[in-house]
Scaffold this motif. Structure first.
Motif, PDB file in Angstrom:
ATOM      1  N   GLY A  72     -38.335 -26.457 -26.256  1.00 20.84           N
ATOM      2  CA  GLY A  72     -38.601 -25.181 -27.006  1.00 20.84           C
ATOM      3  C   GLY A  72     -37.276 -24.257 -26.794  1.00 20.84           C
ATOM      4  O   GLY A  72     -37.753 -23.306 -27.346  1.00 20.84           O
ATOM      5  N   TYR A  73     -36.316 -24.801 -26.262  1.00 20.39           N
ATOM      6  CA  TYR A  73     -35.269 -23.568 -26.352  1.00 20.39           C
ATOM      7  C   TYR A  73     -34.586 -23.598 -27.757  1.00 20.39           C
ATOM      8  O   TYR A  73     -34.097 -24.887 -27.993  1.00 20.39           O
ATOM      9  CB  TYR A  73     -34.362 -24.111 -25.102  1.00 20.39           C
ATOM     10  N   ARG A  74     -34.383 -22.658 -28.526  1.00 22.07           N
ATOM     11  CA  ARG A  74     -33.835 -22.938 -29.835  1.00 22.07           C
ATOM     12  C   ARG A  74     -32.595 -22.212 -29.766  1.00 22.07           C
ATOM     13  O   ARG A  74     -31.903 -21.452 -30.560  1.00 22.07           O
ATOM     14  CB  ARG A  74     -34.604 -21.944 -30.615  1.00 22.07           C
ATOM     15  N   GLY A  75     -31.726 -22.635 -28.702  1.00 24.83           N
ATOM     16  CA  GLY A  75     -30.248 -21.880 -28.896  1.00 24.83           C
ATOM     17  C   GLY A  75     -30.558 -20.501 -28.418  1.00 24.83           C
ATOM     18  O   GLY A  75     -31.540 -19.781 -28.120  1.00 24.83           O
ATOM     19  N   GLY A  76     -29.575 -19.718 -28.504  1.00 26.36           N
ATOM     20  CA  GLY A  76     -29.545 -18.080 -28.151  1.00 26.36           C
ATOM     21  C   GLY A  76     -28.948 -17.928 -26.856  1.00 26.36           C
ATOM     22  O   GLY A  76     -28.590 -19.016 -26.271  1.00 26.36           O
ATOM     23  N   ASP A  77     -29.386 -16.803 -26.160  1.00 30.11           N
ATOM     24  CA  ASP A  77     -28.882 -16.553 -24.951  1.00 30.11           C
ATOM     25  C   ASP A  77     -29.676 -17.329 -23.812  1.00 30.11           C
ATOM     26  O   ASP A  77     -30.888 -17.152 -23.554  1.00 30.11           O
ATOM     27  CB  ASP A  77     -29.287 -15.050 -24.784  1.00 30.11           C
ATOM     28  N   ALA A  78     -28.812 -18.103 -23.435  1.00 33.91           N
ATOM     29  CA  ALA A  78     -29.154 -19.072 -22.120  1.00 33.91           C
ATOM     30  C   ALA A  78     -29.509 -18.275 -21.126  1.00 33.91           C
ATOM     31  O   ALA A  78     -30.654 -18.944 -20.533  1.00 33.91           O
ATOM     32  CB  ALA A  78     -28.255 -20.389 -22.171  1.00 33.91           C
ATOM     33  N   ARG A  79     -29.002 -17.493 -20.686  1.00 35.75           N
ATOM     34  CA  ARG A  79     -29.218 -16.791 -19.399  1.00 35.75           C
ATOM     35  C   ARG A  79     -30.461 -16.015 -19.405  1.00 35.75           C
ATOM     36  O   ARG A  79     -31.424 -16.307 -18.547  1.00 35.75           O
ATOM     37  CB  ARG A  79     -27.960 -15.802 -18.966  1.00 35.75           C
ATOM     38  N   ILE A 161     -31.911  -8.017 -21.399  1.00 35.17           N
ATOM     39  CA  ILE A 161     -33.223  -7.972 -20.256  1.00 35.17           C
ATOM     40  C   ILE A 161     -34.245  -8.111 -21.096  1.00 35.17           C
ATOM     41  O   ILE A 161     -35.423  -8.303 -20.493  1.00 35.17           O
ATOM     42  CB  ILE A 161     -32.763  -6.613 -19.528  1.00 35.17           C
ATOM     43  N   ALA A 162     -34.368  -7.290 -22.264  1.00 40.16           N
ATOM     44  CA  ALA A 162     -35.501  -7.275 -22.972  1.00 40.16           C
ATOM     45  C   ALA A 162     -36.031  -8.659 -23.214  1.00 40.16           C
ATOM     46  O   ALA A 162     -37.265  -8.984 -23.090  1.00 40.16           O
ATOM     47  CB  ALA A 162     -35.480  -6.382 -24.011  1.00 40.16           C
ATOM     48  N   LEU A 163     -35.155  -9.556 -23.559  1.00 38.03           N
ATOM     49  CA  LEU A 163     -35.605 -11.078 -23.907  1.00 38.03           C
ATOM     50  C   LEU A 163     -36.047 -11.685 -22.754  1.00 38.03           C
ATOM     51  O   LEU A 163     -37.089 -12.311 -22.616  1.00 38.03           O
ATOM     52  CB  LEU A 163     -34.214 -11.567 -24.166  1.00 38.03           C
ATOM     53  N   ALA A 164     -35.297 -11.444 -21.604  1.00 36.53           N
ATOM     54  CA  ALA A 164     -35.600 -12.241 -20.008  1.00 36.53           C
ATOM     55  C   ALA A 164     -37.063 -11.772 -19.757  1.00 36.53           C
ATOM     56  O   ALA A 164     -37.880 -12.391 -18.945  1.00 36.53           O
ATOM     57  CB  ALA A 164     -34.470 -11.979 -19.173  1.00 36.53           C
ATOM     58  N   CYS A 165     -37.161 -10.551 -20.042  1.00 32.40           N
ATOM     59  CA  CYS A 165     -38.639 -10.007 -19.274  1.00 32.40           C
ATOM     60  C   CYS A 165     -39.631  -9.717 -20.170  1.00 32.40           C
ATOM     61  O   CYS A 165     -40.737  -9.202 -19.957  1.00 32.40           O
ATOM     62  CB  CYS A 165     -38.307  -8.654 -18.628  1.00 32.40           C
ATOM     63  N   ASP A 166     -39.361 -10.154 -21.614  1.00 29.84           N
ATOM     64  CA  ASP A 166     -40.321 -10.109 -22.744  1.00 29.84           C
ATOM     65  C   ASP A 166     -40.908  -8.630 -22.847  1.00 29.84           C
ATOM     66  O   ASP A 166     -42.319  -8.486 -22.793  1.00 29.84           O
ATOM     67  CB  ASP A 166     -41.447 -11.131 -22.283  1.00 29.84           C
ATOM     68  N   ILE A 167     -40.288  -7.709 -22.998  1.00 28.14           N
ATOM     69  CA  ILE A 167     -40.671  -6.170 -23.139  1.00 28.14           C
ATOM     70  C   ILE A 167     -39.649  -5.805 -24.193  1.00 28.14           C
ATOM     71  O   ILE A 167     -38.551  -6.195 -24.125  1.00 28.14           O
ATOM     72  CB  ILE A 167     -40.603  -5.431 -21.742  1.00 28.14           C
ATOM     73  N   PRO A 168     -40.110  -4.544 -24.632  1.00 32.25           N
ATOM     74  CA  PRO A 168     -39.068  -3.895 -25.798  1.00 32.25           C
ATOM     75  C   PRO A 168     -38.002  -3.380 -24.954  1.00 32.25           C
ATOM     76  O   PRO A 168     -38.086  -2.949 -23.972  1.00 32.25           O
ATOM     77  CB  PRO A 168     -39.969  -2.877 -26.422  1.00 32.25           C
ATOM     78  N   VAL A 169     -37.133  -3.098 -25.894  1.00 35.53           N
ATOM     79  CA  VAL A 169     -35.834  -2.469 -25.316  1.00 35.53           C
ATOM     80  C   VAL A 169     -35.866  -1.042 -24.766  1.00 35.53           C
ATOM     81  O   VAL A 169     -35.612  -0.791 -23.800  1.00 35.53           O
ATOM     82  CB  VAL A 169     -34.471  -2.439 -26.266  1.00 35.53           C
ATOM     83  N   GLY A 170     -36.990  -0.327 -25.405  1.00 36.85           N
ATOM     84  CA  GLY A 170     -37.148   0.765 -25.032  1.00 36.85           C
ATOM     85  C   GLY A 170     -37.715   0.747 -23.702  1.00 36.85           C
ATOM     86  O   GLY A 170     -37.591   1.737 -22.865  1.00 36.85           O
TER      87      GLY A 170
END
Lengths: 204, 257
Positions: A72-79, A161-170
């Motif tokens: 399910g990992y499509r590349g992109g930010d691994a961390r 962080i938004a990616l990791a926590c699944d929340i908007p940048v705001g």
């Protein structure tokens, strides 16, 4: 990190050989992607679940899950990807173990430290400061704690962080601001006896 | 921009997460507002305290091995018992060893890599200060090519006396000076010109903890050259070629001594 080709090799010997090879390649690719972030994973888990031993379990569980869902990992930010899984496992753990109100050090104990006439007085003071700061961070609600840890200790960008926590940048921005403000107020405040310092107790 | 809005953006400002126009607006507000400046300063100190003093928990040595081991179980059992068994074992061990190596190495690497961001943010601030000065027609607060006019203008506005030298005869005429806000504090800026190019020379008291790189840094097409001298820290920012900027640095240094 380009995806390896599924190997339908010529002269097809035993199917299991190819399967084995594929899995191995997949494993290696997983290791390349995920293992560099083991420290980040452990740090986040440790801050969220509160103890070394539990953090180890959570990270191990998270890596196992990550491997299972590696397709399910499509590349992109691994961390961010690894941490999003670690984070979910941490919350699952917290839900199962009743989100223990971790208060590892009594403030009194922290306060009693400096003032000892030993020679490294300053070092003791600094040590006490460190412990107090760690305690205060641990008292932040997890949603605020994680953002603070990812930004100020992991030094990730708001977007990561938004990616990791699944929340908007705001939301990252506002949570981080609130976390730091709460921390700053608690830090400046003379040490409270109550575990959860409330703003209106003192007119700060 | 109002104080209330600035307070909401202070953290993103410090983190270098604001896009150029808003960053510029916040910086402009900070110049004129002591309260907000204090807020930004205190927040920055808090962030630094967290970075320096809050524990970063690196993965214990055993964990890499445990993680490396566990996923092996994910392999289906029929392969495990196949004739590859022995070789696989051996490879597993060597894999485990390499995980350890990777884990140890990466823990070192991330530690090192994590550090330079504050320097990068500073460069961003410098460049956006430079761009702002060109954009909003706010190149100088005191416009004069006379060093004896520019130098006293800073008196009482800053806790430093910037060395002001007119370098007209050397091809870098002094245009004026202004105040700016950089790296969490007010800075003196001297503005010079070289042919059609503007050079902003930012000056703040030296702080050994503030990172500088001796090598020129390129950001958004601008060159940034940093150096320290006589208890001060200098940054020259310009779209000038690096060689010309280097010459400028030498001239400023000469003029000082």
């Amino acid at each position: 990190m380009e995806p390896r080709q599924k190997g339908a090799l010529p002269g097809g010997s035993a199917v299991t050989d190819d399967d084995d090879r594929d899995r191995r390649a997949e494993r290696r690719r997983f290791d390349d992607v995920a293992l560099p972030h083991l420290d980040a994973a452990f740090n986040l888990a440790r801050w969220l679940v509160g103890t070394h031993a539990d953090a180890q379990d959570v990270v191990q569980d998270a890596f196992l899950r990550a491997l299972r869902h590696f397709d399910g990992y499509r590349g992109g930010d691994a961390r961010s990807w690894v941490l999003s899984i670690v984070r979910r496992c941490s919350y699952t753990w917290l839900a199962r173990n009743g989100a223990a109100e971790t208060l590892p050090l009594a403030d009194d104990a922290v306060m009693a430290e400096p003032g000892g006439p030993e020679d490294p007085e300053l070092a003791a003071l600094r040590g006490a400061d460190r412990r107090r700061l760690a305690t205060l961070i641990e008292r932040l609600p997890p949603a605020f704690r994680e953002v603070l840890v990812l930004r100020d200790l992991e030094e990730m960008s708001y977007r990561e962080i938004a990616l990791a926590c699944d929340i908007p940048v705001g939301t990252v921005m506002s949570r981080l601001a609130r976390a730091r403000t709460a921390l700053r107020r608690a830090w400046e405040k003379p040490i409270a006896k109550e575990p959860a310092p409330r703003e209106k107790d003192r007119g700060v | 921009m109002e104080c209330r809005e600035v307070a909401g953006l202070a953290d993103a400002f410090i983190d270098g997460e604001l896009e150029a126009p808003r960053r510029a607006a916040v910086a402009a507000h900070l110049l004129g507002c002591m309260d907000c400046r204090r807020l930004v300063e205190e927040t920055r100190e808090m962030v630094e305290a967290i970075r320096d003093q809050a524990p970063y928990y690196t993965a214990p040595a055993g964990l890499a091995a445990r993680v490396a081991e566990a996923p092996a179980l994910a392999l289906p059992p029929d392969i495990r018992d196949s004739r590859w068994n022995v070789r696989r074992r051996a490879r597993q061990w060597s894999l485990a060893a390499s995980f350890l190596a990777v884990a140890v190495f990466s823990s070192l690497a991330t530690y090192r890599l994590a550090v330079p961001t504050s320097g990068e943010i500073l460069v961003d601030e410098l460049v956006s200060g430079h761009v702002r000065s060109l954009m909003v027609d706010h190149l100088t607060d005191v416009a004069s090519s006379d060093q004896h006019t520019v130098k006293p203008w800073f008196n009482g506005k800053l806790d430093l006396a910037p060395p002001v030298k007119d370098l007209t005869t050397r091809g870098f005429p002094l245009v004026g000076g202004r105040l700016d806000y950089v790296g969490g504090r007010p800075a003196a800026v001297l503005v010079y010109r070289h042919r059609q190019h503007v050079i902003n020379l930012f000056i703040v008291p030296d702080n050994p903890q503030r990172p500088t790189t001796a090598a020129p840094v390129v950001r958004h097409g601008f060159n940034v050259l940093a150096w320290r001298d006589a208890g001060l820290q200098f940054w020259a920012v310009s779209d000038l070629a690096v060689e010309d900027l280097g010459k400028f640095r030498e001239l400023v240094r000469e003029a000082e001594s």
